[in-house]
Design a protein around this motif. Structure first.
Motif, PDB file in Angstrom:
ATOM      1  N   MET A   1       0.836  -1.178   0.000  1.00 52.86           N
ATOM      2  CA  MET A   1       0.000   0.000   0.000  1.00 52.86           C
ATOM      3  C   MET A   1       0.885   1.248   0.000  1.00 52.86           C
ATOM      4  SD  MET A   1      -3.050  -1.252  -0.047  1.00 52.86           S
ATOM      5  CE  MET A   1      -4.197   0.026   0.345  1.00 52.86           C
ATOM      6  N   LYS A   2       0.303   2.318  -0.499  1.00 52.22           N
ATOM      7  CA  LYS A   2       0.990   3.604  -0.577  1.00 52.22           C
ATOM      8  C   LYS A   2       0.067   4.683  -0.015  1.00 52.22           C
ATOM      9  CE  LYS A   2       4.383   2.189  -3.399  1.00 52.22           C
ATOM     10  NZ  LYS A   2       5.788   2.336  -3.138  1.00 52.22           N
ATOM     11  N   LYS A   3       0.677   5.793   0.410  1.00 45.73           N
ATOM     12  CA  LYS A   3      -0.114   6.943   0.822  1.00 45.73           C
ATOM     13  C   LYS A   3       0.166   8.072  -0.145  1.00 45.73           C
ATOM     14  CE  LYS A   3       0.981   9.638   4.274  1.00 45.73           C
ATOM     15  NZ  LYS A   3       1.183  10.278   5.583  1.00 45.73           N
ATOM     16  N   LEU A   4      -0.897   8.563  -0.763  1.00 46.79           N
ATOM     17  CA  LEU A   4      -0.811   9.726  -1.629  1.00 46.79           C
ATOM     18  C   LEU A   4      -1.185  10.936  -0.789  1.00 46.79           C
ATOM     19  CD1 LEU A   4      -0.633  11.192  -4.370  1.00 46.79           C
ATOM     20  CD2 LEU A   4      -3.043  10.576  -4.710  1.00 46.79           C
ATOM     21  N   SER A   5      -0.298  11.930  -0.754  1.00 46.03           N
ATOM     22  CA  SER A   5      -0.579  13.187  -0.073  1.00 46.03           C
ATOM     23  C   SER A   5      -0.590  14.287  -1.120  1.00 46.03           C
ATOM     24  CB  SER A   5       0.494  13.493   0.974  1.00 46.03           C
ATOM     25  OG  SER A   5       0.489  12.514   1.980  1.00 46.03           O
ATOM     26  N   MET A   6      -1.586  15.149  -1.031  1.00 47.77           N
ATOM     27  CA  MET A   6      -1.700  16.287  -1.932  1.00 47.77           C
ATOM     28  C   MET A   6      -1.957  17.531  -1.101  1.00 47.77           C
ATOM     29  SD  MET A   6      -4.252  14.565  -4.731  1.00 47.77           S
ATOM     30  CE  MET A   6      -4.126  15.822  -5.967  1.00 47.77           C
ATOM     31  N   ASP A  62      -4.811  13.119   2.430  1.00 47.88           N
ATOM     32  CA  ASP A  62      -4.103  11.845   2.568  1.00 47.88           C
ATOM     33  C   ASP A  62      -5.071  10.747   2.189  1.00 47.88           C
ATOM     34  OD1 ASP A  62      -1.543  12.691   3.588  1.00 47.88           O
ATOM     35  OD2 ASP A  62      -2.552  13.165   5.464  1.00 47.88           O
ATOM     36  N   ILE A  63      -4.602   9.868   1.345  1.00 44.51           N
ATOM     37  CA  ILE A  63      -5.430   8.743   0.911  1.00 44.51           C
ATOM     38  C   ILE A  63      -4.531   7.521   0.728  1.00 44.51           C
ATOM     39  CG2 ILE A  63      -5.279   9.431  -1.512  1.00 44.51           C
ATOM     40  CD1 ILE A  63      -8.164   8.412  -1.821  1.00 44.51           C
ATOM     41  N   ILE A  64      -4.986   6.382   1.199  1.00 43.80           N
ATOM     42  CA  ILE A  64      -4.215   5.147   1.102  1.00 43.80           C
ATOM     43  C   ILE A  64      -4.802   4.297  -0.019  1.00 43.80           C
ATOM     44  CG2 ILE A  64      -3.530   3.030   2.299  1.00 43.80           C
ATOM     45  CD1 ILE A  64      -3.618   4.717   4.900  1.00 43.80           C
ATOM     46  N   LEU A  65      -3.951   3.963  -0.959  1.00 44.79           N
ATOM     47  CA  LEU A  65      -4.353   3.193  -2.129  1.00 44.79           C
ATOM     48  C   LEU A  65      -3.216   2.264  -2.545  1.00 44.79           C
ATOM     49  CD1 LEU A  65      -5.714   6.178  -4.252  1.00 44.79           C
ATOM     50  CD2 LEU A  65      -7.122   4.447  -3.137  1.00 44.79           C
ATOM     51  N   SER A  66      -3.516   1.386  -3.471  1.00 41.66           N
ATOM     52  CA  SER A  66      -2.443   0.573  -4.047  1.00 41.66           C
ATOM     53  C   SER A  66      -1.643   1.440  -5.027  1.00 41.66           C
ATOM     54  CB  SER A  66      -3.033  -0.630  -4.796  1.00 41.66           C
ATOM     55  OG  SER A  66      -3.672  -0.196  -5.990  1.00 41.66           O
ATOM     56  N   LYS A  67      -0.474   0.978  -5.371  1.00 37.96           N
ATOM     57  CA  LYS A  67       0.386   1.708  -6.309  1.00 37.96           C
ATOM     58  C   LYS A  67      -0.340   1.954  -7.630  1.00 37.96           C
ATOM     59  CE  LYS A  67       4.864   1.321  -8.614  1.00 37.96           C
ATOM     60  NZ  LYS A  67       6.057   0.481  -8.790  1.00 37.96           N
ATOM     61  N   ASP A  68      -1.049   0.947  -8.135  1.00 40.17           N
ATOM     62  CA  ASP A  68      -1.766   1.078  -9.402  1.00 40.17           C
ATOM     63  C   ASP A  68      -2.925   2.064  -9.296  1.00 40.17           C
ATOM     64  OD1 ASP A  68      -0.044  -0.729 -10.595  1.00 40.17           O
ATOM     65  OD2 ASP A  68      -1.374  -2.444 -10.281  1.00 40.17           O
ATOM     66  N   TYR A  90       2.036  17.074  -4.767  1.00 40.07           N
ATOM     67  CA  TYR A  90       1.726  15.745  -4.223  1.00 40.07           C
ATOM     68  C   TYR A  90       3.020  14.998  -3.970  1.00 40.07           C
ATOM     69  CZ  TYR A  90       2.859  13.244  -8.534  1.00 40.07           C
ATOM     70  OH  TYR A  90       3.519  12.697  -9.600  1.00 40.07           O
ATOM     71  N   TRP A  91       2.905  13.978  -3.131  1.00 46.43           N
ATOM     72  CA  TRP A  91       4.001  13.035  -2.922  1.00 46.43           C
ATOM     73  C   TRP A  91       3.407  11.697  -2.505  1.00 46.43           C
ATOM     74  CZ3 TRP A  91       3.014  17.154   0.204  1.00 46.43           C
ATOM     75  CH2 TRP A  91       2.718  16.890   1.540  1.00 46.43           C
ATOM     76  N   ILE A  92       4.195  10.664  -2.691  1.00 40.32           N
ATOM     77  CA  ILE A  92       3.760   9.294  -2.401  1.00 40.32           C
ATOM     78  C   ILE A  92       4.760   8.681  -1.434  1.00 40.32           C
ATOM     79  CG2 ILE A  92       3.318   7.014  -3.394  1.00 40.32           C
ATOM     80  CD1 ILE A  92       2.802   8.533  -6.087  1.00 40.32           C
ATOM     81  N   THR A  93       4.236   8.047  -0.392  1.00 37.32           N
ATOM     82  CA  THR A  93       5.098   7.379   0.574  1.00 37.32           C
ATOM     83  C   THR A  93       4.643   5.933   0.749  1.00 37.32           C
ATOM     84  OG1 THR A  93       3.745   8.231   2.382  1.00 37.32           O
ATOM     85  CG2 THR A  93       5.726   9.452   1.860  1.00 37.32           C
ATOM     86  N   ASP A  94       5.583   5.093   1.124  1.00 39.52           N
ATOM     87  CA  ASP A  94       5.276   3.686   1.394  1.00 39.52           C
ATOM     88  C   ASP A  94       4.559   3.553   2.733  1.00 39.52           C
ATOM     89  OD1 ASP A  94       6.460   2.640  -0.929  1.00 39.52           O
ATOM     90  OD2 ASP A  94       8.433   2.628   0.018  1.00 39.52           O
TER      91      ASP A  94
END
Length: 101
Positions: A1-6, A62-68, A90-94
């Motif tokens: 899973m990844k966290k997308l932050s915008m 902040d939203i948690i989604l799969s990489k795809d 935006y940035w993406i974190t593991d």
């Protein structure tokens, strides 16, 4: 899973929330934050109020989604004509672990 932050200006929060719901994303979080920068006067998107008080009211998503799923969402935003396109970062974190307490 990844966290997308915008991060976008707070005036765009409802627009961003509506867009995410239109993309069938029903769980996401907003936090109100302040941007402090010496470059505020150069940003044409900012209001006179933002420039005078010396900080910009922003919201962080902040939203948690799969990489795809994140890749698809970002691709859809880039292809759309949504109001917040080009007006945020935006940035993406593991995510090492995710669960419910």
């Amino acid at each position: 899973m990844k966290k997308l932050s915008m991060v976008v200006h707070e005036s765009l929060q409802q627009t961003l929330a509506d867009y995410l719901r239109s993309q069938k994303l029903d769980t996401f979080m907003f936090n109100h934050i302040e941007e402090h920068s010496s470059n505020l006067e150069k940003d044409s998107f900012l209001s006179a109020r933002d420039k005078v008080v010396g900080y910009v009211p922003q919201v962080r998503l902040d939203i948690i989604l799969s990489k795809d799923e994140i890749k698809s969402l970002l691709d859809n935003i880039r292809k759309s004509d949504c109001a917040f396109k080009g007006k945020g970062i935006y940035w993406i974190t593991d995510i090492d672990e995710f669960g419910v307490l």
